[in-house]
Design a protein around this motif. Sequence first.
Motif, short mmCIF file in Angstrom:
data_model
loop_
_atom_site.label_atom_id
_atom_site.label_comp_id
_atom_site.label_asym_id
_atom_site.label_seq_id
_atom_site.Cartn_x
_atom_site.Cartn_y
_atom_site.Cartn_z
N PHE A 4 0.84 -1.19 0.00
CA PHE A 4 0.00 0.00 0.00
C PHE A 4 0.88 1.25 0.00
O PHE A 4 1.96 1.26 0.59
N ASP A 5 0.40 2.30 -0.65
CA ASP A 5 1.10 3.58 -0.58
C ASP A 5 1.07 4.09 0.86
O ASP A 5 0.06 3.97 1.56
N ARG A 6 2.16 4.69 1.26
CA ARG A 6 2.26 5.21 2.61
C ARG A 6 1.13 6.21 2.90
O ARG A 6 0.50 6.15 3.96
N ALA A 7 0.87 7.11 1.98
CA ALA A 7 -0.16 8.13 2.19
C ALA A 7 -1.53 7.49 2.37
O ALA A 7 -2.33 7.93 3.21
N GLU A 8 -1.82 6.43 1.60
CA GLU A 8 -3.11 5.73 1.73
C GLU A 8 -3.23 5.10 3.11
O GLU A 8 -4.30 5.19 3.75
N LEU A 9 -2.16 4.46 3.57
CA LEU A 9 -2.20 3.82 4.88
C LEU A 9 -2.34 4.84 6.00
O LEU A 9 -3.06 4.62 6.98
N ALA A 28 -3.50 11.04 14.01
CA ALA A 28 -2.54 11.23 12.91
C ALA A 28 -1.13 10.86 13.34
O ALA A 28 -0.39 10.21 12.60
N THR A 29 -0.73 11.27 14.54
CA THR A 29 0.61 10.96 15.02
C THR A 29 0.77 9.47 15.28
O THR A 29 1.79 8.87 14.92
N THR A 30 -0.23 8.85 15.89
CA THR A 30 -0.18 7.41 16.15
C THR A 30 -0.11 6.63 14.85
O THR A 30 0.67 5.67 14.72
N ALA A 31 -0.91 7.04 13.86
CA ALA A 31 -0.88 6.38 12.56
C ALA A 31 0.50 6.48 11.93
O ALA A 31 1.03 5.50 11.38
N GLU A 32 1.12 7.64 12.02
CA GLU A 32 2.44 7.84 11.43
C GLU A 32 3.48 6.92 12.05
O GLU A 32 4.31 6.32 11.35
N ASP A 323 9.16 3.26 -2.23
CA ASP A 323 9.20 3.07 -3.67
C ASP A 323 8.16 2.08 -4.17
O ASP A 323 7.47 2.33 -5.17
N GLN A 324 8.02 0.96 -3.44
CA GLN A 324 7.18 -0.13 -3.93
C GLN A 324 5.87 -0.29 -3.16
O GLN A 324 4.94 -0.94 -3.63
N GLY A 325 5.79 0.29 -1.97
CA GLY A 325 4.59 0.15 -1.14
C GLY A 325 4.92 -0.49 0.20
O GLY A 325 5.92 -1.20 0.34
N VAL A 326 4.06 -0.22 1.18
CA VAL A 326 4.25 -0.74 2.55
C VAL A 326 3.56 -2.10 2.66
O VAL A 326 2.36 -2.21 2.38
N PRO A 327 4.28 -3.15 3.06
CA PRO A 327 3.66 -4.47 3.17
C PRO A 327 2.85 -4.60 4.47
O PRO A 327 3.30 -4.23 5.54
N ILE A 328 1.63 -5.14 4.35
CA ILE A 328 0.78 -5.39 5.50
C ILE A 328 0.26 -6.83 5.39
O ILE A 328 -0.27 -7.23 4.35
N ALA A 329 0.39 -7.58 6.48
CA ALA A 329 -0.02 -8.99 6.46
C ALA A 329 -1.53 -9.12 6.28
O ALA A 329 -2.31 -8.29 6.75
N ASP A 330 -1.94 -10.18 5.60
CA ASP A 330 -3.36 -10.40 5.30
C ASP A 330 -4.21 -10.49 6.56
O ASP A 330 -5.31 -9.94 6.61
N ASN A 331 -3.71 -11.19 7.59
CA ASN A 331 -4.52 -11.32 8.81
C ASN A 331 -4.70 -9.99 9.52
O ASN A 331 -5.75 -9.72 10.12
N ASP A 332 -3.69 -9.11 9.45
CA ASP A 332 -3.83 -7.79 10.04
C ASP A 332 -4.85 -6.96 9.26
O ASP A 332 -5.64 -6.22 9.85
N LEU A 333 -4.82 -7.08 7.94
CA LEU A 333 -5.80 -6.38 7.10
C LEU A 333 -7.22 -6.86 7.41
O LEU A 333 -8.16 -6.05 7.49
N ALA A 346 -13.41 3.83 5.01
CA ALA A 346 -13.02 3.22 3.75
C ALA A 346 -11.66 2.56 3.86
O ALA A 346 -10.73 3.12 4.46
N LEU A 347 -11.53 1.39 3.27
CA LEU A 347 -10.26 0.66 3.29
C LEU A 347 -9.27 1.28 2.32
O LEU A 347 -9.66 1.90 1.32
N PRO A 348 -7.98 1.13 2.58
CA PRO A 348 -6.97 1.63 1.64
C PRO A 348 -6.95 0.79 0.38
O PRO A 348 -7.30 -0.40 0.40
N ARG A 349 -6.56 1.39 -0.72
CA ARG A 349 -6.46 0.67 -1.98
C ARG A 349 -5.12 -0.03 -2.07
O ARG A 349 -4.08 0.56 -1.81
N GLU A 350 -5.16 -1.30 -2.41
CA GLU A 350 -3.92 -2.05 -2.58
C GLU A 350 -3.16 -1.52 -3.79
O GLU A 350 -3.77 -1.20 -4.82
N ARG A 351 -1.87 -1.38 -3.64
CA ARG A 351 -1.04 -0.82 -4.71
C ARG A 351 -0.90 -1.84 -5.84
O ARG A 351 -0.62 -3.03 -5.60
N ALA A 352 -1.08 -1.39 -7.06
CA ALA A 352 -0.91 -2.28 -8.22
C ALA A 352 0.54 -2.65 -8.38
O ALA A 352 1.44 -1.81 -8.23
#
Length: 354
Positions: A4-9, A28-32, A323-333, A346-352
């Motif tokens: 996922f893009d950092r900004a989306e997450l 916002a700070t906790t998310a960062e 550069d490529q996106g932030v990895p998030i495990a499926d079970n966490d998602l 709304a859920l974040p959009r998975e990076r293509a």
Amino acid sequence: MPLFDRAELLDFATNLLTAAGMEADKAATTAEVLVEGDMIGHETHGLQLMHWYIEELASGNLNGKGSYDIVADKGAGFVWDGRLLPGAWLLTQALDQACERVATHGIVGAAIRNCHHTCALSAYMRKVTDRGLIVQISASNPAAARVAPYGGTKPVLTPNPIAMGFPTSGDPILVDVSSSITTTTMTQLLAKQGEKYPEAWGLTAQGAPTDDPREITERGGSLMPLGGALKGHKGFGLALMVDLLGQGLSGKGRANTAVPGPLAQSAFVQVIDPEFFAGLGAFTEQSDWLADACRTNPPAPWTKGAVRVPGDSASRKRRQALDQGVPIADNDLTRMAKHADRLGVALPRERATA
């Protein structure tokens, strides 16, 4: 893992925490800080914690609103009562103030008591080292007991992480270690999954080394201090340092805290300005030389690739995530998605992928 893009997450995590009852600035700070944890490879202290944070907000153990109480403030040193506010927000606020004051004082320290979970300590480092400053953070939880003193069998201490960040002319040197061999979060995760430690990282209630995390989570055992059965006095010494810096200086520790109890961490932060000493140029001359000498050191046969300096892996993973996106495990998602659906986020959009 999905990327996922950092900004989306950041938007998603901020909105989720806000919907769960946390004020916007704290969310916002906790998310960062949580997303930064995932970016630098500290998955156990990244968005994996979101499910727990939302539960803590609902129970009232995590306070999402208001501000800290100032217990003492003498310029170069200050003490706050965190009132169980988010640890990410409290530590960020304290570091921001320390960075502002350090130009006047050279060294600034702060102790915070009654602080909720502090996330991955190395997730705070880069914002300070990028300013040419040195940073130290340590944290303990006087309301819990997970680690026995070296030579003992009854848990008294917690894993008590300690971290320091040092500027160089390139990637910073980031040291982030627990005073125990492993962490409470990793222990609970392995126990839940029915897995073992790679080695004997724990002690049974009788004091025998064990690789079974359930001996700690279910049967009264303890985490082994850093250094293990033969050299655990070293981790024990570090744990005592962390306890006394955060608890002794804040005035809230094991001597006046019920055990067990709700999470109420004590933390210590310190910022040092090299300009008050021989100068930033003189400091980075030494830090650059030392980092290069370590990285170019002939690797031992058991080493995978070149010698790394603490922080190298985090910097590499961070660049890759940007550069490529932030990895998030499926079970966490999946767990976050359930909260998002309930709270209307709304859920974040998975990076293509290419």
